[in-house]
Scaffold this motif. Structure first.
Motif, short mmCIF file in Angstrom:
data_model
loop_
_atom_site.label_atom_id
_atom_site.label_comp_id
_atom_site.label_asym_id
_atom_site.label_seq_id
_atom_site.Cartn_x
_atom_site.Cartn_y
_atom_site.Cartn_z
N GLY A 166 8.61 -8.96 -19.15
CA GLY A 166 8.00 -9.21 -20.46
C GLY A 166 6.57 -9.66 -20.31
O GLY A 166 5.94 -9.47 -19.26
N GLN A 167 6.04 -10.25 -21.37
CA GLN A 167 4.66 -10.74 -21.36
C GLN A 167 4.63 -12.25 -21.23
O GLN A 167 5.29 -12.96 -22.00
CB GLN A 167 3.92 -10.34 -22.64
CG GLN A 167 2.50 -10.94 -22.73
CD GLN A 167 1.72 -10.43 -23.90
OE1 GLN A 167 1.55 -9.23 -24.08
NE2 GLN A 167 1.22 -11.35 -24.74
N THR A 194 17.62 -16.15 -20.20
CA THR A 194 16.73 -16.88 -21.10
C THR A 194 15.77 -15.92 -21.77
O THR A 194 15.18 -15.05 -21.12
CB THR A 194 15.92 -17.94 -20.34
OG1 THR A 194 16.82 -18.90 -19.76
CG2 THR A 194 14.96 -18.67 -21.28
N GLY A 195 15.61 -16.05 -23.08
CA GLY A 195 14.60 -15.30 -23.82
C GLY A 195 13.61 -16.27 -24.43
O GLY A 195 14.00 -17.33 -24.94
N PHE A 196 12.33 -15.94 -24.36
CA PHE A 196 11.30 -16.84 -24.87
C PHE A 196 10.25 -16.03 -25.62
O PHE A 196 9.83 -14.96 -25.16
CB PHE A 196 10.64 -17.60 -23.73
CG PHE A 196 9.60 -18.61 -24.17
CD1 PHE A 196 9.97 -19.89 -24.53
CD2 PHE A 196 8.26 -18.27 -24.23
CE1 PHE A 196 9.03 -20.82 -24.95
CE2 PHE A 196 7.31 -19.19 -24.64
CZ PHE A 196 7.69 -20.47 -25.01
N ILE A 197 9.81 -16.53 -26.79
CA ILE A 197 8.76 -15.88 -27.56
C ILE A 197 7.88 -16.95 -28.19
O ILE A 197 8.37 -17.99 -28.62
CB ILE A 197 9.34 -14.92 -28.62
CG1 ILE A 197 8.23 -14.10 -29.28
CG2 ILE A 197 10.17 -15.68 -29.65
CD1 ILE A 197 8.75 -12.94 -30.10
N GLU A 198 6.55 -16.68 -28.19
CA GLU A 198 5.61 -17.65 -28.76
C GLU A 198 4.45 -16.92 -29.43
O GLU A 198 3.94 -15.92 -28.91
CB GLU A 198 5.08 -18.57 -27.67
CG GLU A 198 4.09 -19.61 -28.19
CD GLU A 198 3.66 -20.60 -27.13
OE1 GLU A 198 4.11 -21.76 -27.20
OE2 GLU A 198 2.90 -20.19 -26.23
N PHE A 199 4.03 -17.45 -30.59
CA PHE A 199 2.89 -16.93 -31.33
C PHE A 199 1.91 -18.06 -31.61
O PHE A 199 2.30 -19.22 -31.76
CB PHE A 199 3.34 -16.35 -32.68
CG PHE A 199 4.16 -15.10 -32.58
CD1 PHE A 199 3.55 -13.85 -32.60
CD2 PHE A 199 5.54 -15.17 -32.47
CE1 PHE A 199 4.30 -12.69 -32.52
CE2 PHE A 199 6.31 -14.03 -32.39
CZ PHE A 199 5.69 -12.77 -32.41
N ASP A 200 0.61 -17.70 -31.72
CA ASP A 200 -0.35 -18.61 -32.33
C ASP A 200 -1.13 -17.81 -33.37
O ASP A 200 -0.72 -16.70 -33.75
CB ASP A 200 -1.27 -19.27 -31.28
CG ASP A 200 -2.20 -18.30 -30.58
OD1 ASP A 200 -2.32 -17.13 -31.02
OD2 ASP A 200 -2.84 -18.69 -29.58
N PHE A 248 9.28 -12.78 -23.26
CA PHE A 248 9.88 -12.36 -22.00
C PHE A 248 11.36 -12.73 -21.93
O PHE A 248 11.86 -13.57 -22.67
CB PHE A 248 9.12 -12.95 -20.80
CG PHE A 248 9.15 -14.45 -20.69
CD1 PHE A 248 10.24 -15.12 -20.14
CD2 PHE A 248 8.07 -15.20 -21.13
CE1 PHE A 248 10.26 -16.50 -20.04
CE2 PHE A 248 8.07 -16.59 -21.02
CZ PHE A 248 9.17 -17.24 -20.47
N ILE A 249 12.03 -12.06 -20.99
CA ILE A 249 13.42 -12.34 -20.66
C ILE A 249 13.48 -12.74 -19.19
O ILE A 249 12.83 -12.10 -18.35
CB ILE A 249 14.31 -11.09 -20.87
CG1 ILE A 249 14.21 -10.60 -22.31
CG2 ILE A 249 15.76 -11.39 -20.50
CD1 ILE A 249 14.76 -9.20 -22.49
N LYS A 250 14.24 -13.77 -18.89
CA LYS A 250 14.40 -14.21 -17.51
C LYS A 250 15.89 -14.23 -17.16
O LYS A 250 16.69 -14.82 -17.88
CB LYS A 250 13.81 -15.60 -17.31
CG LYS A 250 13.86 -16.09 -15.86
CD LYS A 250 13.18 -17.44 -15.73
CE LYS A 250 13.20 -17.93 -14.29
NZ LYS A 250 14.56 -18.20 -13.80
N TYR A 251 16.24 -13.52 -16.08
CA TYR A 251 17.62 -13.52 -15.59
C TYR A 251 17.59 -13.89 -14.11
O TYR A 251 17.07 -13.14 -13.28
CB TYR A 251 18.26 -12.16 -15.78
CG TYR A 251 19.66 -12.07 -15.18
CD1 TYR A 251 20.71 -12.82 -15.71
CD2 TYR A 251 19.91 -11.27 -14.07
CE1 TYR A 251 21.98 -12.76 -15.16
CE2 TYR A 251 21.18 -11.19 -13.52
CZ TYR A 251 22.21 -11.95 -14.06
OH TYR A 251 23.46 -11.89 -13.50
#
Length: 344
Positions: free
Chosen positions: A127-128, A90-96, A118-121
């Motif tokens: 990641g952050q 899983t890859g996840f990215i978020e901005f505000d 971040f990346i989750k395996y």
């Protein structure tokens, strides 16, 4: 053709990332999905008093005595995120838009800010994202961003985390706040165990760091935290956080620093909040947070009471009144804040 559907609830991963919002999922294949989420939010805020280090959207626990009477209308809490899942990866990215920049003269062009990447395996996350020290379910349901941040564990940073059941351990980015961060060669070590059930959850966390002073000394720092969310009557809940030891920048944002001169700062923090549902679409939270420090001898407090009305699953409005207080500086500020939020 893509099979698109609206998710009614956030996934566990989005909740972990502090983005407890709905989203739109596109199913690419049996193993591949991509999700888009976030929300649009406006905050209208009036602050009056003599604590002048208050941002347009929230108080971070600093003092600095000076009269302030200010109204602001901002949409910088607005955020957007995307998650890509491919089997066990899983890859996840978020901005505000809390990244600063812009003003009323130049179109109020706020800069994007990275919240999560971040990346989750399987059991490994890199990641952050939220520090392992943070229990996001114990954060306050507030109009003021995050509620009493002066007394809450509230930090995101780069890390490598391993999860086994309810136990998590991580190596996280070091930073000697008010020290010599150029000598930070050892990562912070964080461990947490979470007890959970139908009744809610309680997390117990520990923190070990090496801090480097401006004078060239290396000091050990240890801190702890107990936090949770307890389900009470109906949909009501009680949230709390208790922290002690040398937590520094991990708790209270800048209500406590890692170092004061050549000494490691020791602090004590507690936060309590009760959320009550008056009906299915109307809820309120009352909260209080306090942080005191030993070396700098500071005492920072924040209380607030709010009311939210949900008109649809996506659209809600809220209003909150509260007070920030810096006891050691004999200063305080009152505020009233209104919000409108639309979940994407």
């Amino acid at each position: 053709m893509f099979n698109m559907k609206k998710l009614l609830l956030a996934t566990g991963l989005l909740a972990m990332a502090g983005s407890a919002t709905a989203g739109y999922e596109i199913k690419l294949s049996d193993k591949d999905t991509i999700t888009f989420g976030g929300y649009v939010k406006l905050d209208a805020r009036y602050v009056d008093g003599n604590i002048n280090s208050i941002t347009n959207d929230y108080w971070v626990g600093a003092g600095n005595v000076g009269d302030i009477s200010r109204t602001s209308l901002r949409a910088t809490e607005t955020r957007i995120n995307t998650k890509y899942v491919h089997g066990d990866v899983t890859g996840f990215i978020e901005f505000d838009l809390h990244g600063g920049g812009g003003n009323e003269i130049v179109s109020n062009s706020s800069n994007p800010r990275l919240r999560h990447a971040f990346i989750k395996y399987k059991n490994i996350l890199v990641g952050q994202t939220w520090s392992t020290f943070v229990n996001t379910s114990a954060l306050v349901d507030g109009v003021d961003f995050g509620g009493p941040l002066n007394a809450s564990a509230f930090i995101r940073q780069g890390q490598v985390r391993y999860t086994q059941g309810n136990f998590q351990v991580a190596l996280e980015n070091p930073e000697s706040d008010k020290g010599d961060s150029s000598q930070d060669s050892m990562p912070d070590v964080v461990a947490k165990y979470t007890f959970n059930g139908d009744w809610g959850n309680v997390s117990v966390a520990g923190l070990a760091r090496q801090l480097n002073t401006v004078g060239g000394n290396s000091e050990s720092a240890f801190g702890y935290g107990i936090s949770g969310k307890i389900n009470t009557y109906g949909k009501d809940d009680l949230r709390f956080q208790i922290h002690g030891g040398d937590t520094g920048r991990y708790v209270g944002v800048v209500a406590a620093r890692d170092l004061v001169g050549e000494k490691v700062e020791e602090s004590k923090s507690y936060m309590v909040a009760y959320r009550h549902f008056w009906s299915d679409d109307i809820r309120s939270t009352a909260f209080y947070g306090k942080t005191t420090t030993e070396v700098a001898d500071t005492d920072r407090r924040h209380w607030g009471v709010n009311l939210f009305k949900s008109y649809t699953k996506e659209l809600s409005f809220g209003v909150e009144v509260g007070n920030f207080e810096s006891i050691d500086q004999n200063a305080d500020s009152d505020y009233v804040q209104f919000s409108a939020k639309y979940v994407l």
